[in-house]
Write a protein that holds these residues in place. Structure first.
Motif, short mmCIF file in Angstrom:
data_model
loop_
_atom_site.label_atom_id
_atom_site.label_comp_id
_atom_site.label_asym_id
_atom_site.label_seq_id
_atom_site.Cartn_x
_atom_site.Cartn_y
_atom_site.Cartn_z
N PRO A 3 0.82 -1.22 0.00
CA PRO A 3 0.00 0.00 0.00
C PRO A 3 0.85 1.27 0.00
O PRO A 3 1.80 1.40 0.78
N GLY A 22 -11.43 -5.44 -7.54
CA GLY A 22 -11.31 -4.43 -6.48
C GLY A 22 -10.59 -3.18 -6.96
O GLY A 22 -9.76 -2.61 -6.23
N GLU A 24 -11.40 -0.27 -7.12
CA GLU A 24 -11.61 0.91 -6.28
C GLU A 24 -10.55 1.04 -5.19
O GLU A 24 -10.41 2.10 -4.56
N HIS A 25 -9.79 -0.04 -4.94
CA HIS A 25 -8.74 -0.01 -3.92
C HIS A 25 -7.38 0.36 -4.51
O HIS A 25 -6.36 0.24 -3.83
N PRO A 39 -1.62 0.53 -4.63
CA PRO A 39 -2.65 0.03 -3.72
C PRO A 39 -2.93 1.05 -2.61
O PRO A 39 -2.04 1.77 -2.17
N THR A 40 -4.17 1.09 -2.15
CA THR A 40 -4.53 1.96 -1.04
C THR A 40 -4.41 1.19 0.27
O THR A 40 -4.12 0.00 0.30
N ARG A 41 -4.65 1.86 1.37
CA ARG A 41 -4.53 1.23 2.69
C ARG A 41 -5.64 0.21 2.94
O ARG A 41 -5.60 -0.52 3.92
N ALA A 42 -6.64 0.16 2.07
CA ALA A 42 -7.76 -0.76 2.29
C ALA A 42 -7.36 -2.21 2.09
O ALA A 42 -8.07 -3.12 2.51
N LEU A 43 -6.22 -2.46 1.44
CA LEU A 43 -5.79 -3.83 1.18
C LEU A 43 -5.01 -4.38 2.37
O LEU A 43 -4.18 -3.69 2.97
N GLU A 47 -3.17 -10.36 1.01
CA GLU A 47 -4.33 -10.42 0.12
C GLU A 47 -3.87 -10.62 -1.32
O GLU A 47 -2.87 -10.05 -1.76
#
Length: 262
Positions: A3, A22, A24-25, A39-43, A47
């Motif tokens: 991320p 995904g 949107e992430h 990648p954003t912090r949502a991952l 994963e």
């Protein structure tokens, strides 16, 4: 990938579209020759995210699939992807293999239908085109078959058989080969046949269509084992090796050299 860190993909072929699970992430920047992913912090760590890219040209491969894995601290910053289109020879090889598989399925279907209709004897052979003018050729090969050192089983008597040739889906001629062995079990436990492979002079392996009977041979006793394979008419020539294996988990393979056919 990680991320906040960018991973760039560069391709030697023009991209058509990108399918990213995904999406949107991610922050995604893409053009015809590549794309950059952040990648954003949502991952979460560990994963796995599938990504498929599709190329503009119509030649194969038309796409490439990747699995992006989130790492705790590291990221691949640059990935170079080289696309290797399939050659005409590769397509032809795949087509021939597919035709051979279809032909084999048809042969298996005909054999099963013959059995189910009660044609399991000579009528079954006639239905499958395996009985020609000369019938089934046979040959005694007791003297030529040699049991390898280390075998649990010893060949006492051996006989081989060859059917008439039939035409395959590819136009080539195919034959059925069978070998029947009388085997002495020199071990201390029963041995039960499970499968077999016939290895030709060129190293080509022909998996058995059937092994019979699937009955145990007691220690110190004689038992009969028959093996049937199907090969091209040309491949049926020469000296073969027979490999048998049993159902018992503790047993190894049994090898017999010097198998020939009429």
């Amino acid at each position: 990938m990680h991320p906040g860190l960018s991973t760039s993909f560069f391709f030697d072929a023009k991209l058509g579209r990108v399918e990213l699970t995904g999406r949107e992430h991610f922050r995604v920047i893409e053009d015809e020759r590549g794309l950059a992913l952040v990648p954003t912090r949502a991952l979460m760590r560990g994963e796995r995210v599938p990504m498929t890219v599709f190329f503009q040209e119509g030649t194969a491969p038309t796409s490439a699939r990747f699995i992006l894995v989130v790492h705790a601290s590291e990221a691949a910053r640059q990935v170079e992807v080289t696309r290797q289109p399939r050659t005409l020879a590769s397509y032809r090889e795949g087509e021939q293999q597919a035709r051979a598989e279809v032909w084999q399925c048809r042969e298996d279907k005909a054999r099963l239908e013959a059995r189910c209709s009660g044609q399991a004897g000579l009528l079954g052979l006639l239905a499958q085109g395996l009985l020609g003018e000369g019938g089934i050729a046979d040959k005694t090969i007791t003297q030529s078959v040699i049991s390898r050192p280390g075998n649990t089983l010893t060949s006492i008597m051996a006989r081989s058989y060859r059917s008439s040739a039939t035409h395959g889906e590819d136009g080539g001629k195919r034959v059925r080969l069978a070998v029947e062995l009388s085997l002495m079990n020199n071990g201390s436990t029963p041995w039960t046949p499970a499968g077999a492979v016939l290895v030709g002079p060129d190293g080509m392996e022909w998996k058995a269509l059937g092994v019979s009977p699937l009955e145990p041979i007691a220690p110190g006793e004689l038992g009969r084992v028959g093996v049937e394979v199907e090969t091209t008419e040309e491949a049926a020539r020469g000296v073969f090796n027979l490999k048998l294996w049993g159902q018992e988990a503790s047993g190894g393979s049994e090898f017999f050299d010097g198998v020939t056919f009429p």
